[in-house]
Design an enzyme around this catalytic site. Structure first.
Site, PDB file in Angstrom:
ATOM      1  N   CYS A  64      -0.249  -3.130   4.009  1.00 19.68           N
ATOM      2  CA  CYS A  64       0.356  -2.051   4.904  1.00 19.68           C
ATOM      3  C   CYS A  64       1.237  -1.125   3.933  1.00 19.68           C
ATOM      4  CB  CYS A  64       1.428  -2.939   5.769  1.00 19.68           C
ATOM      5  SG  CYS A  64       2.610  -3.875   4.949  1.00 19.68           S
ATOM      6  N   VAL A  65       2.013  -0.276   4.955  1.00 23.81           N
ATOM      7  CA  VAL A  65       2.827   0.814   3.934  1.00 23.81           C
ATOM      8  C   VAL A  65       3.754   0.148   3.061  1.00 23.81           C
ATOM      9  CG1 VAL A  65       4.309   2.666   4.324  1.00 23.81           C
ATOM     10  CG2 VAL A  65       2.413   2.555   5.866  1.00 23.81           C
TER      11      VAL A  65
END
Length: 116
Positions: free
Chosen positions: A14-15
């Protein structure tokens, strides 16, 4: 596939590389557990690559699930495999969708790619 036991491998990222990376990994493990499938999950997060999938495991996998909101490292390892690409939210919010996709893709030709 050993008997009817599908082997699912997954990579999550994820980011921020923290919460959703690990939450998605756990959700995929739970999906596979409920289906009676074998599973191994690699995470690519803030701590780098953890539980890196070996070439032997990749070679024997029936389905590769790439659940990420970022570009994952070393994707060439999965060339020619059956792949499901999705974001990290789908395993958390729609586990049945992942399960149906894996069941379908596991029996298709190598090189098949499904986007969820």
């Amino acid at each position: 596939m050993i008997g009817d036991k599908i082997l699912v491998i997954a990579v999550t990222g994820c980011v921020s590389g923290v919460a959703h990376t690990y939450m998605a990994a756990e959700a995929i493990r739970e999906i596979c557990r409920k289906q009676g499938w074998r599973v191994q999950v690699e995470t690519q997060g803030a701590l780098g690559i953890e539980n890196q999938l070996t070439p032997e495991v990749i070679e024997t996998a029936d389905v590769v699930v790439l659940a990420a909101d970022v570009d994952l490292a070393e994707l060439d390892r999965f060339a020619g495999r059956r792949i499901i690409r999705t974001d990290v939210r789908t395993p958390l919010r729609m586990p049945d969708r992942i399960a149906r996709a894996v069941a379908r893709v596991a029996h298709l030709q190598n090189g098949y790619v499904m986007d969820l």
